[in-house]
Structures are given as C-alpha cells and as structure tokens.
Motif scaffolding. Structure first.
Motif, PDB file in Angstrom:
ATOM      1  N   ILE A 173       0.862  -1.186   0.000  1.00 40.66           N
ATOM      2  CA  ILE A 173       0.000   0.000   0.000  1.00 40.66           C
ATOM      3  C   ILE A 173       0.898   1.236   0.000  1.00 40.66           C
ATOM      4  N   ASP A 174       0.819   2.022  -1.088  1.00 43.02           N
ATOM      5  CA  ASP A 174       1.634   3.250  -1.175  1.00 43.02           C
ATOM      6  C   ASP A 174       1.166   4.278  -0.148  1.00 43.02           C
ATOM      7  N   ARG A 175      -0.156   4.479  -0.100  1.00 47.46           N
ATOM      8  CA  ARG A 175      -0.698   5.451   0.848  1.00 47.46           C
ATOM      9  C   ARG A 175      -2.213   5.325   0.891  1.00 47.46           C
ATOM     10  N   VAL A 176      -2.783   5.953   1.896  1.00 46.89           N
ATOM     11  CA  VAL A 176      -4.241   5.987   2.049  1.00 46.89           C
ATOM     12  C   VAL A 176      -4.676   7.432   1.865  1.00 46.89           C
ATOM     13  N   MET A 177      -5.748   7.644   1.122  1.00 49.99           N
ATOM     14  CA  MET A 177      -6.216   8.992   0.799  1.00 49.99           C
ATOM     15  C   MET A 177      -7.200   9.463   1.877  1.00 49.99           C
ATOM     16  N   THR A 178      -6.683  10.298   2.769  1.00 50.91           N
ATOM     17  CA  THR A 178      -7.459  10.785   3.912  1.00 50.91           C
ATOM     18  C   THR A 178      -8.754  11.473   3.458  1.00 50.91           C
ATOM     19  N   GLY A 179      -9.830  11.175   4.132  1.00 49.70           N
ATOM     20  CA  GLY A 179     -11.090  11.884   3.883  1.00 49.70           C
ATOM     21  C   GLY A 179     -11.876  11.382   2.681  1.00 49.70           C
ATOM     22  N   THR A 180     -11.547  10.214   2.147  1.00 47.10           N
ATOM     23  CA  THR A 180     -12.265   9.723   0.971  1.00 47.10           C
ATOM     24  C   THR A 180     -13.461   8.837   1.330  1.00 47.10           C
ATOM     25  N   SER A 181     -13.636   8.537   2.623  1.00 51.46           N
ATOM     26  CA  SER A 181     -14.789   7.726   3.035  1.00 51.46           C
ATOM     27  C   SER A 181     -15.320   8.236   4.367  1.00 51.46           C
ATOM     28  N   THR A 182     -16.618   8.066   4.575  1.00 54.70           N
ATOM     29  CA  THR A 182     -17.220   8.465   5.853  1.00 54.70           C
ATOM     30  C   THR A 182     -17.525   7.239   6.727  1.00 54.70           C
ATOM     31  N   LEU A 183     -17.055   6.060   6.298  1.00 52.80           N
ATOM     32  CA  LEU A 183     -17.432   4.832   7.012  1.00 52.80           C
ATOM     33  C   LEU A 183     -16.906   4.786   8.444  1.00 52.80           C
ATOM     34  N   LEU A 184     -15.629   5.157   8.618  1.00 53.60           N
ATOM     35  CA  LEU A 184     -15.023   5.084   9.954  1.00 53.60           C
ATOM     36  C   LEU A 184     -15.053   6.468  10.591  1.00 53.60           C
ATOM     37  N   LYS A 185     -15.672   6.556  11.762  1.00 51.57           N
ATOM     38  CA  LYS A 185     -15.815   7.858  12.435  1.00 51.57           C
ATOM     39  C   LYS A 185     -14.476   8.569  12.589  1.00 51.57           C
ATOM     40  N   GLU A 186     -13.451   7.775  12.953  1.00 49.71           N
ATOM     41  CA  GLU A 186     -12.134   8.359  13.199  1.00 49.71           C
ATOM     42  C   GLU A 186     -11.293   8.434  11.934  1.00 49.71           C
ATOM     43  N   GLY A 187     -11.852   8.080  10.786  1.00 52.98           N
ATOM     44  CA  GLY A 187     -11.123   8.090   9.517  1.00 52.98           C
ATOM     45  C   GLY A 187     -10.175   6.912   9.426  1.00 52.98           C
ATOM     46  N   GLY A 188      -9.403   6.865   8.355  1.00 54.93           N
ATOM     47  CA  GLY A 188      -8.449   5.778   8.168  1.00 54.93           C
ATOM     48  C   GLY A 188      -9.035   4.626   7.372  1.00 54.93           C
ATOM     49  N   ARG A 189      -8.297   3.556   7.354  1.00 56.34           N
ATOM     50  CA  ARG A 189      -8.682   2.403   6.529  1.00 56.34           C
ATOM     51  C   ARG A 189      -8.438   1.093   7.268  1.00 56.34           C
ATOM     52  N   ILE A 190      -9.380   0.179   7.091  1.00 52.40           N
ATOM     53  CA  ILE A 190      -9.225  -1.191   7.591  1.00 52.40           C
ATOM     54  C   ILE A 190      -9.084  -2.109   6.390  1.00 52.40           C
ATOM     55  N   ASN A 191      -8.094  -2.986   6.437  1.00 52.47           N
ATOM     56  CA  ASN A 191      -8.011  -4.046   5.444  1.00 52.47           C
ATOM     57  C   ASN A 191      -8.101  -5.383   6.157  1.00 52.47           C
ATOM     58  N   LEU A 192      -8.942  -6.251   5.615  1.00 51.68           N
ATOM     59  CA  LEU A 192      -9.054  -7.620   6.134  1.00 51.68           C
ATOM     60  C   LEU A 192      -8.414  -8.545   5.113  1.00 51.68           C
ATOM     61  N   THR A 193      -7.474  -9.354   5.546  1.00 54.55           N
ATOM     62  CA  THR A 193      -6.843 -10.312   4.632  1.00 54.55           C
ATOM     63  C   THR A 193      -7.136 -11.717   5.115  1.00 54.55           C
ATOM     64  N   LEU A 194      -7.890 -12.470   4.293  1.00 55.28           N
ATOM     65  CA  LEU A 194      -8.278 -13.838   4.652  1.00 55.28           C
ATOM     66  C   LEU A 194      -7.337 -14.815   3.981  1.00 55.28           C
ATOM     67  N   ARG A 195      -6.835 -15.783   4.777  1.00 56.81           N
ATOM     68  CA  ARG A 195      -5.906 -16.754   4.217  1.00 56.81           C
ATOM     69  C   ARG A 195      -6.120 -18.137   4.818  1.00 56.81           C
ATOM     70  N   ARG A 196      -5.947 -19.121   3.973  1.00 52.03           N
ATOM     71  CA  ARG A 196      -5.810 -20.506   4.416  1.00 52.03           C
ATOM     72  C   ARG A 196      -4.336 -20.689   4.758  1.00 52.03           C
ATOM     73  N   VAL A 197      -4.027 -21.198   5.936  1.00 51.41           N
ATOM     74  CA  VAL A 197      -2.622 -21.301   6.360  1.00 51.41           C
ATOM     75  C   VAL A 197      -2.103 -22.724   6.177  1.00 51.41           C
ATOM     76  N   THR A 198      -2.822 -23.721   6.748  1.00 46.10           N
ATOM     77  CA  THR A 198      -2.362 -25.110   6.652  1.00 46.10           C
ATOM     78  C   THR A 198      -2.973 -25.756   5.409  1.00 46.10           C
ATOM     79  N   LYS A 199      -2.402 -26.854   4.998  1.00 47.30           N
ATOM     80  CA  LYS A 199      -2.918 -27.598   3.842  1.00 47.30           C
ATOM     81  C   LYS A 199      -4.348 -28.049   4.122  1.00 47.30           C
ATOM     82  N   ALA A 200      -5.220 -27.809   3.159  1.00 46.20           N
ATOM     83  CA  ALA A 200      -6.631 -28.161   3.352  1.00 46.20           C
ATOM     84  C   ALA A 200      -6.805 -29.664   3.168  1.00 46.20           C
TER      85      ALA A 200
END
Ligand code: SIN
Ligand code: FE2
Length: 200
Positions: A173-200
């Motif tokens: 992530i190069d950068r986050v563009m401040t003020g581009t969303s109203t979702l989070l009251k305190e601003g900023g960004r959340i990213n969720l990364t889902l991964r399978r870790v062990t062999k299925a």
C-alpha cells in the motif's frame, strides 16, 4: 491485471460495510490492535494490526509467523464472524475455510511496503482482501522483487482476490487517501486479509 488477480469494486454495499465495522469493533475489544515490529531490526510497522481465526499472523524481532495466541494477551484470537466467512465462501473458489483473518488498520501516513504473502503452507488457496474506509493506493507486480509494478485504487467495500500466479505477487500500500470515506468515524482504513494457512 496480473494473472489470477480479480478486483470486485463495491462488492459490499454500505449497510454490509457498516455491519462489518460493528463486528470488528467487538472483535478488537477482545483482541486489541498491536504494533508489529520488523524482524531483526525491531522497526515498528506504520500500521497497527490484530487477527481473527484459529491462526493469526504476527511479526516481531524473531520473525514472521502464524500463532494461535494474541502476542500481548496470550489469549486465542476471536473467531472470524460469519459475514466475513460468507465473503470467502462466495468468492474464493476454495473448498476449505480460511484460518486467518489479518486486520490491518491504517491511520494518517501509514503504508505497507512491497512484500509477498508466503508464510502459509497452502498456496492453492487464494488471498481474499476486503477494504473498508478511506481509499488506498494498492501497488502490485510480479513474483520477483524489483519487477514492473502497477497501481490500483481500493475503496471501501472493494474485494480483491489474489489466486493462481498472482497468489505470490509482490504487493503493498503506497498510501491511504485521507477523507475519501465516511465509514469510519475516526477516519483511516481497515483491510481484512483472509488466508488458508495449513494444507486443506
Ligand atoms: C497486506 O498485504 O497485508 C495488506 C494489503 C492491504 O492493506 O490492502
Ligand atoms: Fe500482503
């Protein structure tokens, strides 16, 4: 786009985004955000993170790894909420559920350097990434460091899947563009990364 990389802009509508944020607030009360450190040097990351699921990704002086317990509290990570599992099930094309949901929280000038996600044993499963809050400039390239890269804006509600060749691509992530969303009251960004870790 990179082979196997798929971008789903606006996959989650505003009400779904709000419901996720309220789930996440509860989870973060049980598993507070921590500041990861770079292996060896101990330099702090600019993002704060925590995890959900049976295994969480952590980084400290000793290295990168998955572990079942929160590094500060020594307690298991909260379970991945059903709404997040539903996204994986709808989009991953993988038969088994993810074991790890990394939560990255970006505030101010936080960013993430180019890296590969390669601490897992199961590379047949994709990485599924969900963006909430301010828009980020995501950068990605091929599977070797120093190759050509391109950038892509990830906005609130977007889902990105890295599968096939792109599963091991360099990205950050190069950068986050401040003020581009109203979702989070305190601003900023959340990213969720889902991964399978062990062999299925
Ligand atoms: C990561 O690669 O760990 C985070 C990517 C993102 O924040 O979109
Ligand atoms: Fe990553």
């Amino acid at each position: 786009m990179n082979n196997g990389m798929k971008h789903y802009p606006g996959m989650l509508e505003r009400p779904a985004q709000e419901a996720l944020v309220s789930d996440l607030r509860q989870c973060v009360q049980k598993a507070p955000l921590f500041v990861p450190l770079m292996p060896r040097t101990g330099t702090p990351f600019s993002v704060r993170m925590t995890n959900l699921g049976g295994l969480g990704w952590v980084s400290d002086r000793a290295g990168y790894r998955y572990q079942a317990l929160h590094p500060d509290l020594g307690t298991p990570w909260p379970q991945i909420p059903p709404a997040i599992l539903d996204i994986w099930r709808a989009i991953s094309g993988f038969q088994a559920d993810p074991e790890a949901c990394l939560i990255n929280f970006y505030q101010g000038t936080a960013k993430m350097g180019l890296h590969q996600d390669k601490d897992e044993e199961e590379f047949a499963a994709p990485v599924v990434s969900i963006s909430l809050g301010d828009t980020a400039i995501f950068r990605f390239g091929g599977t070797s460091r120093g190759g050509k890269t391109q950038s892509l804006k990830l906005s609130s509600g977007d889902v990105l899947v890295m599968s096939g060749e792109s599963r091991l691509c360099f990205h950050g992530i190069d950068r986050v563009m401040t003020g581009t969303s109203t979702l989070l009251k305190e601003g900023g960004r959340i990213n969720l990364t889902l991964r399978r870790v062990t062999k299925a």
